[in-house]
Structure formats: structure tokens, C-alpha cells
Design an enzyme around this catalytic site. Structure first.
Site, PDB file in Angstrom:
ATOM      1  N   LYS A 238      -7.056  -2.440  48.706  1.00 50.60           N
ATOM      2  CA  LYS A 238      -7.041  -3.494  47.687  1.00 50.60           C
ATOM      3  C   LYS A 238      -6.837  -2.947  46.277  1.00 50.60           C
ATOM      4  CE  LYS A 238      -9.393  -7.133  50.254  1.00 50.60           C
ATOM      5  NZ  LYS A 238     -10.588  -7.978  50.425  1.00 50.60           N
ATOM      6  N   ARG A 273     -13.980  -3.611  57.314  1.00 54.01           N
ATOM      7  CA  ARG A 273     -12.694  -4.206  57.699  1.00 54.01           C
ATOM      8  C   ARG A 273     -11.587  -3.357  57.086  1.00 54.01           C
ATOM      9  NH1 ARG A 273      -9.111  -7.719  55.369  1.00 54.01           N
ATOM     10  NH2 ARG A 273      -8.079  -9.221  56.708  1.00 54.01           N
TER      11      ARG A 273
HETATM   12  C1  7PJ Z   1     -10.820 -10.090  53.463  1.00 55.58           C
HETATM   13  C2  7PJ Z   1     -10.666 -10.947  54.545  1.00 55.58           C
HETATM   14  C3  7PJ Z   1     -12.132  -9.583  53.162  1.00 55.58           C
HETATM   15  C4  7PJ Z   1     -12.908 -10.846  55.047  1.00 55.58           C
HETATM   16  C5  7PJ Z   1      -8.760 -10.634  53.590  1.00 55.58           C
HETATM   17  C6  7PJ Z   1      -6.630  -8.202  52.362  1.00 55.58           C
HETATM   18  C7  7PJ Z   1      -6.712  -9.611  51.948  1.00 55.58           C
HETATM   19  N1  7PJ Z   1     -11.697 -11.331  55.339  1.00 55.58           N
HETATM   20  N2  7PJ Z   1      -9.364 -11.281  54.612  1.00 55.58           N
HETATM   21  N3  7PJ Z   1     -13.131 -10.006  53.995  1.00 55.58           N
HETATM   22  N4  7PJ Z   1      -9.619  -9.885  52.884  1.00 55.58           N
HETATM   23  N5  7PJ Z   1     -13.957 -11.188  55.806  1.00 55.58           N
HETATM   24  O1  7PJ Z   1      -6.963  -7.805  53.463  1.00 55.58           O
HETATM   25  O2  7PJ Z   1      -6.171  -7.417  51.460  1.00 55.58           O
HETATM   26  O3  7PJ Z   1     -12.379  -8.842  52.202  1.00 55.58           O
HETATM   27  S1  7PJ Z   1      -7.055 -10.770  53.282  1.00 55.58           S
END
Ligand code: 7PJ
Length: 298
Positions: A238, A273
């Protein structure tokens, strides 16, 4: 010397997460591998190309140590264009069906109740909702299931949230208060506490450096103090990492992402994640070896 992992309430091992066919425990941080099923990220386009690429990538991530696969058919990056419901379904449902027997829990990254329902019917074990089940119909879509739910904090909406500078009185306290409200509401609506995990939503309505790094530094304090609900951290590739490293391309942020994942694990993240499963898995193994040596009676 001995120090108990339970000596500090913020660092207590999280309670297990009921996640569809699985019950996840958190003696070590688990790795959620990100699986984007979005044709626009492939030069030759097309849904079938995207599906095959996604399945190959899922196999790699599982081989490399992913504990959960998070399947997304719509980019939820700030400012990304919305994807029509039919298109999102056509992307994610075949992938869920194909991965159903892969042996790991499958998460669906969506805020649309119709996608949640279809994904659960197809065999998904978890719903990961950037809206924290706040949109009309979302609670009903998951209520009668045993799926896990990831409740993410977001200020504003994905389309506009980084246009207006986000303002908080105290970002850590406000995220924790949001979690307290969501847990109260969701449990009163029939979602068992053991199905819930919480995520401060790095990059979703946060200033690139100040808010995001305050949340990382004080990650454990975002957890409602009387609860042992698992926390999830998603910082992989990010902008908050680009901002401090000068890496403008997300793919160049692997080392920064790994560092961030270790920082989050150290501060109590139960799930990280990530895009880069192999690198994250190695780093977390080293961190765990250090932790085990620190806890051992010498
Ligand atoms: C997140 C997400 C996060 C959760 C995305 C990206 C943007 N779901 N989906 N937490 N970010 N739970 O992956 O850069 O931070 S999409």
C-alpha cells in the site's frame, strides 16, 4: 527468564475464529493470501485468462504457506471504478468452486450482499467486507451461515475517501470505538462473537503517514479491551509503504510489506493479508523463533 504471552492484555492470544468449515486458532499469525480476479490486471484481458491465472496463483500461495485465500473480483483500491454485480459474480464464483477442495478456508472480499450469498452458496468460508457489514442487506446475507466475517474500518467511501483529507480526534480510539459498536450490533443481530475478526483498514480514509502509522504503532490498542477477537492487518504494497520508501510501484514494495507484516504480528495481529506469501511466511517464521526463544525457560 520467563514471560507469559498473557501478561499484557493487548497481547493475549486471540480467541479461535469460526470460519465456515474451519476453526482457526492463532498460536502463530496466519497468512491470508490476496487473490485478485480482475481481468484488467492482465494484458490479454478476458475472464477465462483471469480465472486460470488466479487458480495458478492460488496454488502457488497455498504451496508457499497461505492459511486463507481472499478472493476479490472488484478492486476496492481508493478511486477504483465499481464493477457490475453480474461481472463480479462471473469472476469470483468459478474460482470459489474450483478452490473449494484446496484444503484452506476461502474468503470473499466483497461489500455486495448478493455476492456474499452466492459466494457462501458456492463454498466460501469467510466474508471480508471493507464496509464492515454496514450496507443494507449485508448482515442478513451472512447471518444464517457459520462463516467468519472480517469487519473493516473505513472512513468515508472508496470513491472519495482520499480526496478529502481524513480527520480524526484520535484515530486509534476512534477505530476501537467503531469496533466496539460493530461487535455490539452484529452480536445483537445474531452473528456469534467467535465468527468476527476486526481490521483497522489501512489506507481506507487514513492520512498516508500519520494515521496509518499511528494505527500500526498502536495496533493492539485498536482491539476492544475486554475482548480477545482476532485482529487482521492489511498493508501489503500500500501507499503508506511507498510514502516512506520512495517506491512508487506497488510491486517494488515487497520488502516494505514484509516489514509491516512483522510489525503487525509483533503488535498482536492474528491474520496478515498479503500479496507476497513466501516472503511473509519466511519472515514470520524468524519472528516466531525469536518469540519462542524469548518465552523459553533458560
Ligand atoms: C483490505 C481489504 C484491507 C481487508 C483491500 C489493497 C486494497 N480487506 N481489501 N483489509 N484492502 N480486510 O489490497 O491494496 O486492508 S483492497
Amino acid at each position: 527468564m520467563q514471560s507469559s504471552p498473557l501478561s499484557n492484555a493487548h497481547h493475549a492470544v486471540a480467541q479461535p475464529l469460526q470460519c465456515g468449515r474451519f476453526r482457526l486458532s492463532f498460536e502463530r499469525p496466519l497468512i491470508m493470501g490476496i487473490l485478485n480476479v480482475t481481468p484488467d490486471s492482465f494484458s490479454d484481458g478476458g475472464r477465462f485468462v483471469a480465472r486460470d491465472a488466479a487458480l495458478a496463483q492460488a496454488a502457488d500461495m497455498i504451496r508457499d504457506g497461505a492459511d486463507i485465500i481472499d478472493i476479490g473480483g472488484e478492486s476496492t483500491r481508493p478511486g477504483a471504478p465499481p464493477v457490475p454485480l453480474d461481472e463480479e459474480l462471473a469472476r469470483v464464483i468459478p474460482v470459489i468452486e474450483a478452490l473449494r477442495s484446496a484444503g484452506v478456508p476461502l474468503s470473499i472480499d466483497t461489500y455486495k450482499p448478493a455476492v456474499m450469498r452466492a459466494a457462501l452458496n458456492a463454498g466460501a468460508d469467510m466474508v471480508n467486507d471493507i464496509w464492515g457489514l454496514r450496507r443494507e442487506g449485508a448482515v442478513d446475507a451472512v447471518k444464517d451461515s457459520t462463516c467468519g466475517v472480517c469487519v473493516m474500518h473505513m472512513l468515508g467511501e472508496p470513491q472519495t475517501m482520499q480526496i478529502h483529507e481524513p480527520v480524526y480526534r484520535d484515530v486509534v480510539t476512534e477505530v476501537r470505538e467503531f469496533f466496539e459498536e460493530r461487535v455490539r450490533t452484529l452480536t445483537s443481530e445474531g452473528i456469534a462473537l467467535e465468527r468476527i475478526c476486526l481490521d483497522p483498514g489501512f489506507g481506507f480514509g487514513k492520512s498516508v503517514i500519520d494515521h496509518n502509522y499511528a494505527l500500526l504503532a498502536h495496533f493492539a490498542e485498536t482491539r476492544p479491551s475486554n475482548l480477545r477477537v482476532p485482529l487482521l492487518a492489511g498493508m501489503s504494497r500500500k501507499s503508506m509503504l511507498g510514502a516512506v520508501t520512495g517506491r512508487t510501484q506497488p510491486a517494488e514494495r515487497v520488502a516494505a510489506s514484509v516489514a509491516a507484516a512483522v510489525c503487525a504480528a509483533q503488535r498482536g495481529a492474528a491474520i496478515v493479508r498479503v500479496h507476497d506469501v513466501a516472503a511473509t511466511s519466511d519472515a514470520l517464521k524468524v519472528w516466531q523463533a525469536v518469540r519462542a526463544a524469548g518465552n523459553a525457560t533458560q
